[in-house]
Design a protein around this motif. Structure first.
Motif, short mmCIF file in Angstrom:
data_model
loop_
_atom_site.label_atom_id
_atom_site.label_comp_id
_atom_site.label_asym_id
_atom_site.label_seq_id
_atom_site.Cartn_x
_atom_site.Cartn_y
_atom_site.Cartn_z
N ASP A 160 -3.75 12.63 8.45
CA ASP A 160 -5.18 12.34 8.47
C ASP A 160 -5.37 10.83 8.48
O ASP A 160 -4.40 10.07 8.56
CB ASP A 160 -5.90 12.98 7.28
CG ASP A 160 -5.31 12.55 5.94
OD1 ASP A 160 -4.91 11.37 5.80
OD2 ASP A 160 -5.24 13.39 5.02
N GLU A 161 -6.64 10.40 8.41
CA GLU A 161 -6.93 8.97 8.51
C GLU A 161 -6.47 8.18 7.29
O GLU A 161 -6.50 6.95 7.30
CB GLU A 161 -8.43 8.75 8.73
CG GLU A 161 -9.33 9.05 7.54
CD GLU A 161 -9.64 10.53 7.38
OE1 GLU A 161 -10.35 10.90 6.42
OE2 GLU A 161 -9.14 11.34 8.21
N ARG A 162 -6.02 8.86 6.24
CA ARG A 162 -5.49 8.16 5.06
C ARG A 162 -3.96 8.20 5.04
O ARG A 162 -3.34 7.71 4.09
CB ARG A 162 -6.05 8.79 3.78
CG ARG A 162 -7.55 8.55 3.59
CD ARG A 162 -8.06 9.23 2.33
NE ARG A 162 -7.51 8.62 1.13
CZ ARG A 162 -8.08 7.60 0.48
NH1 ARG A 162 -9.21 7.08 0.94
NH2 ARG A 162 -7.55 7.10 -0.61
N GLY A 163 -3.36 8.78 6.07
CA GLY A 163 -1.91 8.83 6.13
C GLY A 163 -1.32 7.46 6.44
O GLY A 163 -2.04 6.48 6.68
N ASP A 164 0.00 7.37 6.46
CA ASP A 164 0.69 6.10 6.66
C ASP A 164 0.15 5.41 7.91
O ASP A 164 0.24 5.94 9.02
CB ASP A 164 2.19 6.34 6.78
CG ASP A 164 2.98 5.05 6.66
OD1 ASP A 164 2.81 4.18 7.52
OD2 ASP A 164 3.76 4.92 5.70
N ALA A 203 1.45 2.05 -3.59
CA ALA A 203 0.46 3.10 -3.84
C ALA A 203 1.10 4.48 -3.82
O ALA A 203 0.73 5.37 -4.60
CB ALA A 203 -0.67 3.02 -2.82
N GLU A 204 2.08 4.66 -2.94
CA GLU A 204 2.75 5.95 -2.82
C GLU A 204 3.58 6.29 -4.06
O GLU A 204 3.86 7.45 -4.34
CB GLU A 204 3.64 5.98 -1.58
CG GLU A 204 2.86 6.02 -0.27
CD GLU A 204 3.76 5.86 0.95
OE1 GLU A 204 4.99 5.67 0.75
OE2 GLU A 204 3.24 5.91 2.08
N PHE A 205 3.99 5.27 -4.83
CA PHE A 205 4.79 5.52 -6.03
C PHE A 205 4.02 6.31 -7.08
O PHE A 205 4.61 7.01 -7.89
CB PHE A 205 5.27 4.20 -6.64
CG PHE A 205 6.27 3.45 -5.81
CD1 PHE A 205 7.06 4.10 -4.88
CD2 PHE A 205 6.43 2.07 -5.97
CE1 PHE A 205 7.99 3.40 -4.11
CE2 PHE A 205 7.37 1.37 -5.21
CZ PHE A 205 8.13 2.04 -4.28
N GLN A 231 -6.53 -2.92 -0.89
CA GLN A 231 -7.69 -2.61 -1.72
C GLN A 231 -7.53 -1.26 -2.42
O GLN A 231 -7.89 -1.10 -3.59
CB GLN A 231 -8.96 -2.62 -0.87
CG GLN A 231 -10.25 -2.51 -1.67
CD GLN A 231 -10.43 -3.65 -2.66
OE1 GLN A 231 -9.96 -4.77 -2.44
NE2 GLN A 231 -11.09 -3.37 -3.77
N ARG A 232 -6.99 -0.29 -1.72
CA ARG A 232 -6.77 1.04 -2.32
C ARG A 232 -5.82 0.94 -3.50
O ARG A 232 -6.03 1.59 -4.54
CB ARG A 232 -6.19 2.01 -1.28
CG ARG A 232 -7.20 2.53 -0.29
CD ARG A 232 -6.53 3.45 0.71
NE ARG A 232 -7.46 3.99 1.68
CZ ARG A 232 -7.12 4.63 2.79
NH1 ARG A 232 -5.83 4.81 3.07
NH2 ARG A 232 -8.03 5.09 3.62
N LEU A 233 -4.76 0.12 -3.35
CA LEU A 233 -3.82 -0.06 -4.45
C LEU A 233 -4.54 -0.64 -5.66
O LEU A 233 -4.39 -0.15 -6.79
CB LEU A 233 -2.68 -0.98 -4.02
CG LEU A 233 -1.69 -1.38 -5.11
CD1 LEU A 233 -0.87 -0.17 -5.57
CD2 LEU A 233 -0.77 -2.50 -4.64
#
Length: 342
Positions: free
Chosen positions: A43-47, A223-225, A287-289
């Motif tokens: 989706d649009e939030r994927g890598d 963020a993925e951690f 920013q998400r992080l």
């Protein structure tokens, strides 16, 4: 009446002949492969690196009027060895690859200048490289090794920490740090850190087992951690970073050179398009992080210019000096990099 029927039949027959001839002249699309080492985006939030490749493919298909079709191969399917991606391009296993350049440093040590700490301050500074002599130098080195960059994606390295945000070199004294390669290790060691070699996939586990104090990598990976339960501080890359690392979209030079001028023009123009998108999406991950750790009441900090320069002073007498000693024309490459104004 018979004349009209016969004439109509001839016209219809001619139309069929023209249609079938046109169809016969329309070549089948050429299927091209893009490979990379990152997860496939669902989706649009994927890598976003996978999304960059997909956007590139879709836009080239559109602008080539369907002459090219693409297959996107994620997670290193086409060439599992991360240090053999350039070989895979040269061998024709794929025509394109979005590749972290640090995987090539063992074979092409000159490219290590791209990841030296303290050379690049911001995204804007990084993007200036390609129009400067250092950019021409990198293009020439890559061309010698059979590849051409179509888009320069630069990602800065942030720092995730168990106790407090790491801003200045003195704050890593005695801490166990997972860095990102030889030049970063040398800088961190001189600053007083203990270097811990751990694969990125194992970082969350090591944090939870209290075997690690600080981890350095991109905002996307940090963020993925999902380590908010253990780590209580983040140094983001929204303002400055100790170092940047390039992940360009590369094309096989032999394939690129064999294309028509119009086809090469399409690839170059679409490369510039996804280059801009890549930087935008990398900033979104920054920013998400920050927001994800603020939501867990963690300390979220941004490095200023004085703190960056403190890291640069450490890097000059460690990583830069080693690069100058051990890499052909290392000092010249550093000087060309320094000539790019922040």
């Amino acid at each position: 009446m018979h004349h009209l029927v016969r004439t109509a039949g001839l016209v219809f027959g001619a139309a069929l002949l023209l249609h079938s001839t046109a169809g016969a002249q329309q070549p089948a699309p050429r299927v091209l492969k893009i490979g990379h080492m990152f997860p496939a985006a669902t989706d649009e939030r994927g890598d976003f690196r996978d999304r960059m490749c997909r956007r590139f493919a879709a836009e080239v298909e559109k602008r080539s009027n369907g002459a090219f079709k693409f297959e996107i191969h994620a997670k290193g399917v086409l060439s599992p060895r991360v240090d053999q991606q350039v070989d895979a391009l040269q061998a024709g296993m794929m025509q394109f690859c979005l590749l972290p350049l640090n995987t090539t440093f063992g074979h092409i040590p000159e490219l290590g200048v791209t990841q030296l700490p303290g050379l690049i301050r911001t995204y804007e500074h990084a993007l200036k490289w390609k129009t400067q002599p250092i950019g021409a130098e990198l293009n020439a080195i890559l061309a010698t090794n059979g590849v051409v960059p179509l888009a320069w994606l630069w990602q800065p390295a942030g720092m995730l920490a168990v106790e407090r945000a790491i801003m200045s070199p003195e704050q890593v004294v005695g801490l166990r740090v997972r860095a990102m390669g030889k030049s970063i290790d040398e800088t961190m060691k001189l600053a007083g850190a203990q270097i811990v070699a751990v694969p990125a996939a194992d970082v969350p586990k090591w944090f939870k087992e209290r075997k690690l104090d600080v981890a350095m990598t991109s905002s996307t990976s940090l963020a993925e951690f999902k380590a908010q339960d253990v780590c209580h501080a983040v140094t983001t890359t929204r303002q400055r970073a100790v170092f940047f690392f390039p992940e360009p979209l590369l094309v096989s030079k032999s394939f690129f050179d064999a294309l028509t001028p119009d086809q090469r023009k399409i690839l170059v123009e679409v490369g510039e398009l996804v280059e801009k998108l890549g930087i935008e999406w990398a900033r979104v991950d920054d920013q998400r992080l920050a927001e994800s750790y603020l939501a867990s009441n963690a300390q979220v900090s941004d490095m200023d210019d004085d703190q960056f320069l403190a890291w640069q002073r450490i890097a000059k007498v460690s990583a830069w000096r080693e690069f100058e000693r051990n890499v052909p024309r290392g000092a010249e490459l550093i000087q060309k990099a320094l000539a790019v104004a922040p």
